[in-house]
Design a protein around this motif. Sequence first.
Motif, short mmCIF file in Angstrom:
data_model
loop_
_atom_site.label_atom_id
_atom_site.label_comp_id
_atom_site.label_asym_id
_atom_site.label_seq_id
_atom_site.Cartn_x
_atom_site.Cartn_y
_atom_site.Cartn_z
N MET A 70 39.97 43.98 40.02
CA MET A 70 40.56 43.58 38.73
C MET A 70 41.04 41.92 38.69
N TYR A 71 41.08 41.54 40.10
CA TYR A 71 41.39 40.21 39.94
C TYR A 71 40.36 39.22 39.24
N VAL A 72 39.32 39.86 38.37
CA VAL A 72 38.56 39.19 37.66
C VAL A 72 39.24 39.19 36.16
N LEU A 73 40.26 39.85 35.90
CA LEU A 73 40.96 39.71 34.51
C LEU A 73 41.72 38.43 34.36
N PRO A 74 42.35 37.84 35.32
CA PRO A 74 42.92 36.27 35.06
C PRO A 74 41.82 35.21 34.83
N LEU A 75 40.56 35.52 35.59
CA LEU A 75 39.42 34.60 35.29
C LEU A 75 39.07 34.74 33.89
N ALA A 76 38.77 36.03 33.58
CA ALA A 76 38.56 36.36 32.08
C ALA A 76 39.40 35.74 31.05
N MET A 77 40.63 35.78 31.45
CA MET A 77 41.70 35.43 30.52
C MET A 77 41.48 34.03 30.36
N GLY A 78 41.24 33.30 31.57
CA GLY A 78 41.38 31.89 31.57
C GLY A 78 40.18 31.21 30.82
N PHE B 242 44.55 26.11 34.50
CA PHE B 242 44.44 26.06 35.96
C PHE B 242 45.69 26.08 36.67
N LEU B 243 46.75 25.25 35.88
CA LEU B 243 48.10 25.10 36.39
C LEU B 243 48.70 26.36 36.10
N GLY B 244 48.45 27.02 35.10
CA GLY B 244 49.31 28.53 34.99
C GLY B 244 49.07 29.50 36.13
N GLY B 245 47.54 29.45 36.53
CA GLY B 245 47.12 30.24 37.39
C GLY B 245 47.55 29.96 38.62
N VAL B 246 47.80 28.65 39.16
CA VAL B 246 48.13 28.13 40.48
C VAL B 246 49.66 28.36 40.55
N ILE B 247 50.44 27.99 39.75
CA ILE B 247 51.86 28.18 39.62
C ILE B 247 52.43 29.48 39.92
N ALA B 248 51.61 30.49 38.89
CA ALA B 248 51.80 32.03 39.25
C ALA B 248 51.53 32.44 40.59
N LEU B 249 50.44 32.13 41.01
CA LEU B 249 49.74 32.56 42.44
C LEU B 249 50.87 32.02 43.39
N LEU B 250 51.40 30.93 43.42
CA LEU B 250 52.20 30.21 44.45
C LEU B 250 53.77 31.09 44.16
#
Length: 198
Positions: A157-165, A180-188
């Motif tokens: 299901m980690y494909v979902l954030p990629l699909a969202m982006g 890109f920044l939304g994904g990186v900040i959330a991950l961190l």
Amino acid sequence: MHPLTTKSSLLVLALGSVINTLGLLYSQHHGLKHFVENKCSNPRDVGFASLKHNATMKYLIDGPLILVLPMVSALTSPCRVEIFRDFALLFGIILIIRGISISLTQLPHTREVDTSRSLLKSCVFGADYDKIFSGHTAFMVVTTMILVQYGVWHPIMYVLPLAMGYLLIETRSHYTVDVFLGGVIALLVVLVFKQNAA
């Protein structure tokens, strides 16, 4: 994931929501004043240049993909209280960061600007200039990581954030840098809290 209570997590989420809303108000006011009055054009965006604009997919972003699927999954889990507590804390922190971030830099709106929308309506249904960074992407990353951690979702299901982006860029809801920044900040944010809780 962390020793905080559900009540503390809800307080962080409430604080984040207030700060994010104030950022939305500021960025929408400033954006309309600066970009519309000065007739600024959009900057060059690699994602926009690579993907054809497809506005028809926007309904997927704000409905089934971001809300229905994660909520149904979380509510049917026996760990729903822990999932909600962790989400409230982590997304609350992200909203605090986002509220500050969208106040610091506004980018031109990615589509045609509706100057008739009120500030309140913009804040409830999404402002035009709250770009850096994407709350949709951050939400999807946090939700996916929590649901995978609690065994509700399979790691596929980690494909979902990629699909969202992808959809956010294709529908011109956000610039590529916002996604890109939304994904990186959330991950961190999630990784830091996971490490501190260990």
